[in-house]
Design an enzyme around this catalytic site. Structure first.
Site, PDB file in Angstrom:
ATOM      1  N   HIS A 268      40.377  38.576  34.499  1.00 57.31           N
ATOM      2  CA  HIS A 268      40.491  39.912  35.117  1.00 57.31           C
ATOM      3  C   HIS A 268      39.206  40.208  35.894  1.00 57.31           C
ATOM      4  CE1 HIS A 268      40.821  44.241  35.570  1.00 57.31           C
ATOM      5  NE2 HIS A 268      42.122  44.078  35.374  1.00 57.31           N
TER       6      HIS A 268
ATOM      7  N   GLU B 299      45.702  40.721  42.100  1.00 54.49           N
ATOM      8  CA  GLU B 299      45.151  42.079  42.075  1.00 54.49           C
ATOM      9  C   GLU B 299      43.989  42.171  43.050  1.00 54.49           C
ATOM     10  OE1 GLU B 299      45.664  44.241  38.138  1.00 54.49           O
ATOM     11  OE2 GLU B 299      44.238  42.679  37.675  1.00 54.49           O
TER      12      GLU B 299
HETATM   13  P1  PGA Z   1      44.873  50.080  37.540  1.00 48.31           P
HETATM   14  O1  PGA Z   1      44.404  48.739  36.789  1.00 48.31           O
HETATM   15  O2  PGA Z   1      46.370  50.072  37.515  1.00 48.31           O
HETATM   16  O3  PGA Z   1      44.271  51.193  36.716  1.00 48.31           O
HETATM   17  O4  PGA Z   1      44.329  50.010  38.916  1.00 48.31           O
HETATM   18  C1  PGA Z   1      45.046  47.524  37.011  1.00 48.31           C
HETATM   19  C2  PGA Z   1      44.266  46.395  36.403  1.00 48.31           C
HETATM   20  O5  PGA Z   1      43.025  46.452  36.431  1.00 48.31           O
HETATM   21  O6  PGA Z   1      44.834  45.443  35.866  1.00 48.31           O
END
Ligand code: PGA
Length: 236
Positions: free
Chosen positions: A86, A155
């Site tokens: 992550h 992401e």
């Molecule tokens: P968020 O987080 O939906 O609060 O932007 C997503 C993540 O970090 O996996």
């Protein structure tokens, strides 16, 4: 209807075990899609939900490794998924080699790794630069790994916690995420790609409607039971 995968990443929330249990008890246990809750590791043995995931793990199963959580311990708790790489972990120094070790260890214990990529991407980059970063993270993260055993979460780091995945017109739309998902699937033989970064009950349908986006990874929205229940029951 194709079932999608929706993984709620609670991050460092909530503050107490009691709150964590109460939050989990409010989440629909039999939703339309496949829902996974990832509470903090400390609460994993106490929170009840049909599918639980971890937010991170170490690559060794036991030994002199202070402060770590092993895939063997996760397996013992019947944890099904584990986030790896992550952006918030990479920010504290986790590198692609460590990510790869974690993925291999998780697979060895029958836990599905959710490899998060997108750290290092910026709003200003053109597609070519973004693809370059993803190629590097996926090439190293998936080295000597059977890609079909891994879920990849794309992401874009600037979309996380921004409250708005459409922060720029160009990069974070469902259609653009779909082109990135197709790239990841075709170049790295991955079967499942999910999207994350400020997804919520309003915008998730657009992402889930894309053929090659197999789910979403909400953070903030997963702490709001009504919002999350709506997301895991979206009609497609
Ligand atoms: P968020 O987080 O939906 O609060 O932007 C997503 C993540 O970090 O996996």
């Amino acid at each position: 209807m194709k079932k999608k995968l929706i993984i709620g990443n609670w991050k460092l929330n909530p503050a107490t075990l009691g709150e964590a249990k109460r939050l989990a008890a409010k989440i629909d246990p039999k939703p339309r899609h496949t829902a996974v809750l990832c509470p903090p590791a400390l609460f994993l043995s106490q929170v009840e939900y049909p599918r639980l995931g971890a937010q991170d793990c170490f690559w060794m199963s036991k030994g002199p490794y202070t402060g770590q959580v092993s895939p063997l311990q996760l397996k013992d708790l019947k944890i099904k998924y584990c986030l790896v790489g992550h952006s918030e972990k990479r920010l504290t120094g986790e590198d692609d080699g460590q990510v790869n070790e974690k993925i291999k260890a998780l697979i060895a214990y029958g836990i599905t790794p959710v490899l998060c990529v997108g750290y290092g991407t910026t709003v200003e980059q053109d597609d070519f630069a973004v693809i370059d970063i993803l190629r590097h993270q996926l090439g190293m993260g998936l080295a000597e790994v059977e890609p079909a055993k891994v879920v990849v979460a794309y992401e874009p780091v600037w979309a996380i916690s921004s409250g708005n995945p459409y922060a720029t017109k160009k990069v974070a739309t469902p259609e653009h995420a779909e082109t990135i998902a197709i790239f990841i699937k075709t170049k790295f033989n991955v079967d499942k790609v999910i999207y994350g970064g400020s997804t919520n009950a309003q915008n998730t349908k657009g992402f889930l409607e894309q053929n090659n986006i197999d789910g979403v990874l909400p953070g903030g929205a997963s702490l709001l039971p009504d919002e999350f229940n709506e997301m895991i029951n979206i009609k497609l």
